[in-house]
Motif scaffolding. Structure first.
Motif, short mmCIF file in Angstrom:
data_model
loop_
_atom_site.label_atom_id
_atom_site.label_comp_id
_atom_site.label_asym_id
_atom_site.label_seq_id
_atom_site.Cartn_x
_atom_site.Cartn_y
_atom_site.Cartn_z
N SER A 198 45.06 39.06 38.98
CA SER A 198 45.88 37.85 39.04
C SER A 198 45.01 36.63 39.32
CB SER A 198 47.01 37.99 40.06
OG SER A 198 46.52 38.32 41.33
N SER A 199 43.95 36.80 40.13
CA SER A 199 42.98 35.72 40.34
C SER A 199 41.70 36.29 40.91
CB SER A 199 43.55 34.65 41.27
OG SER A 199 43.68 35.15 42.58
N TYR A 200 40.61 35.54 40.72
CA TYR A 200 39.33 35.98 41.28
C TYR A 200 38.40 34.80 41.43
CZ TYR A 200 37.40 35.78 36.52
OH TYR A 200 36.99 35.38 35.27
N LYS A 201 37.39 35.00 42.27
CA LYS A 201 36.33 34.00 42.45
C LYS A 201 35.02 34.76 42.52
CE LYS A 201 35.03 30.16 45.52
NZ LYS A 201 34.28 29.44 44.58
N LEU A 202 34.06 34.35 41.65
CA LEU A 202 32.76 35.02 41.61
C LEU A 202 31.76 34.27 42.47
CD1 LEU A 202 32.43 35.79 37.78
CD2 LEU A 202 33.27 37.27 39.60
N TYR A 203 30.82 35.01 43.03
CA TYR A 203 29.78 34.43 43.88
C TYR A 203 28.40 34.80 43.33
CZ TYR A 203 33.62 33.59 47.05
OH TYR A 203 34.80 33.15 47.58
N PRO A 204 27.38 33.99 43.64
CA PRO A 204 26.04 34.25 43.08
C PRO A 204 25.35 35.49 43.64
CG PRO A 204 26.03 32.26 44.45
CD PRO A 204 27.44 32.74 44.37
N ASN A 205 25.88 36.12 44.67
CA ASN A 205 25.25 37.31 45.26
C ASN A 205 25.78 38.60 44.66
OD1 ASN A 205 27.80 37.29 46.36
ND2 ASN A 205 27.14 37.66 48.46
N GLN A 206 26.23 38.54 43.40
CA GLN A 206 26.74 39.69 42.66
C GLN A 206 28.05 40.23 43.23
OE1 GLN A 206 22.65 41.77 42.03
NE2 GLN A 206 24.04 42.46 40.43
N THR A 207 28.83 39.39 43.86
CA THR A 207 30.14 39.82 44.36
C THR A 207 31.23 38.88 43.84
OG1 THR A 207 30.05 38.48 46.37
CG2 THR A 207 29.18 40.74 46.51
N GLY A 208 32.44 39.33 43.98
CA GLY A 208 33.60 38.53 43.64
C GLY A 208 34.77 38.97 44.50
N LEU A 209 35.67 38.02 44.78
CA LEU A 209 36.89 38.34 45.51
C LEU A 209 38.04 38.36 44.50
CD1 LEU A 209 36.40 36.21 48.74
CD2 LEU A 209 36.16 38.68 48.48
N PHE A 210 38.85 39.42 44.56
CA PHE A 210 39.87 39.65 43.56
C PHE A 210 41.25 39.88 44.19
CE2 PHE A 210 36.08 40.42 41.28
CZ PHE A 210 36.37 40.25 39.94
N TYR A 211 42.25 39.31 43.53
CA TYR A 211 43.64 39.67 43.78
C TYR A 211 44.14 40.38 42.53
CZ TYR A 211 44.18 36.69 47.92
OH TYR A 211 44.08 36.14 49.17
N PHE A 212 44.80 41.52 42.72
CA PHE A 212 45.36 42.26 41.59
C PHE A 212 46.89 42.18 41.66
CE2 PHE A 212 41.38 44.81 42.40
CZ PHE A 212 40.71 44.36 41.27
N ASP A 213 47.53 42.17 40.47
CA ASP A 213 48.98 42.24 40.42
C ASP A 213 49.43 43.50 41.15
OD1 ASP A 213 48.82 40.02 38.80
OD2 ASP A 213 49.40 41.06 36.96
#
Length: 175
Positions: free
Chosen positions: A53-68
């Motif tokens: 549903s939404s996400y934000k990527l970071y330069p340290n090879q990670t991302g924060l995700f919300y899933f439906d």
């Protein structure tokens, strides 16, 4: 979807907050180029789809995700440490010039001194270097992939000519 129809991109490292947000650690090198609308988690051998549903990527090879349908920390907790995949048809196209050490898997390794070593069965990435694994005389041997070792890469014949340090093969064969 079967695992053979997908490629590995990373794994869920932890939950964040109480609303089901998770952190994904990417082991896929070009993660910014991925079309992250749906991912598949390996849950007990089954490829389960999760719609982003939404996400934000970071330069340290990670991302924060919300899933439906994942709206609480308790639901998200089940994904921690699970491997995450995407369908093969979502793999970003590479330029023909983009050749990586991973592309050497399946190539035949040939040493200048010892001759043919065998097929490269795995490429492992370590913090300082990439290492190739070859089955040579029924023993797994490892050698680093770097400019000092690689003499020539023949893409047409799928061979890798290397100059291994003296004594490297003896370490494996005499053990």
């Amino acid at each position: 979807m079967q695992k053979e129809e997908a490629f590995y991109i990373g794994y869920i490292t932890k939950t964040k907050g109480l609303k089901g947000e998770v952190q994904l650690y990417f082991e896929f090198e070009d993660y910014e180029a991925l079309d992250l609308d749906v991912v598949f988690a390996d849950l007990n051998g089954k490829m389960v789809p999760f719609f982003v549903s939404s996400y934000k990527l970071y330069p340290n090879q990670t991302g924060l995700f919300y899933f439906d349908d994942l709206d609480h920390i308790d639901k998200a907790q089940a994904l921690v440490k699970k491997k995450v995949y995407m369908p093969l048809n979502k793999m970003p196209e590479r330029d023909e010039d983009d050749f990586t050490y991973d592309d050497l898997k399946g190539y035949t390794a040939v040493d200048e001194t010892h001759g043919e070593l065998g097929e490269i069965i795995a490429i492992n990435e370590y913090p300082q270097q990439f290492v190739a694994t070859v089955l040579y005389k029924e023993k797994e041997i490892l050698f680093p992939l770097n400019e000092d070792m690689i003499v020539e890469i023949d893409e047409e014949n799928k061979t890798l000519l290397v100059d291994l340090p003296e004594g490297l093969l003896d370490i494996y064969l005499n053990s």
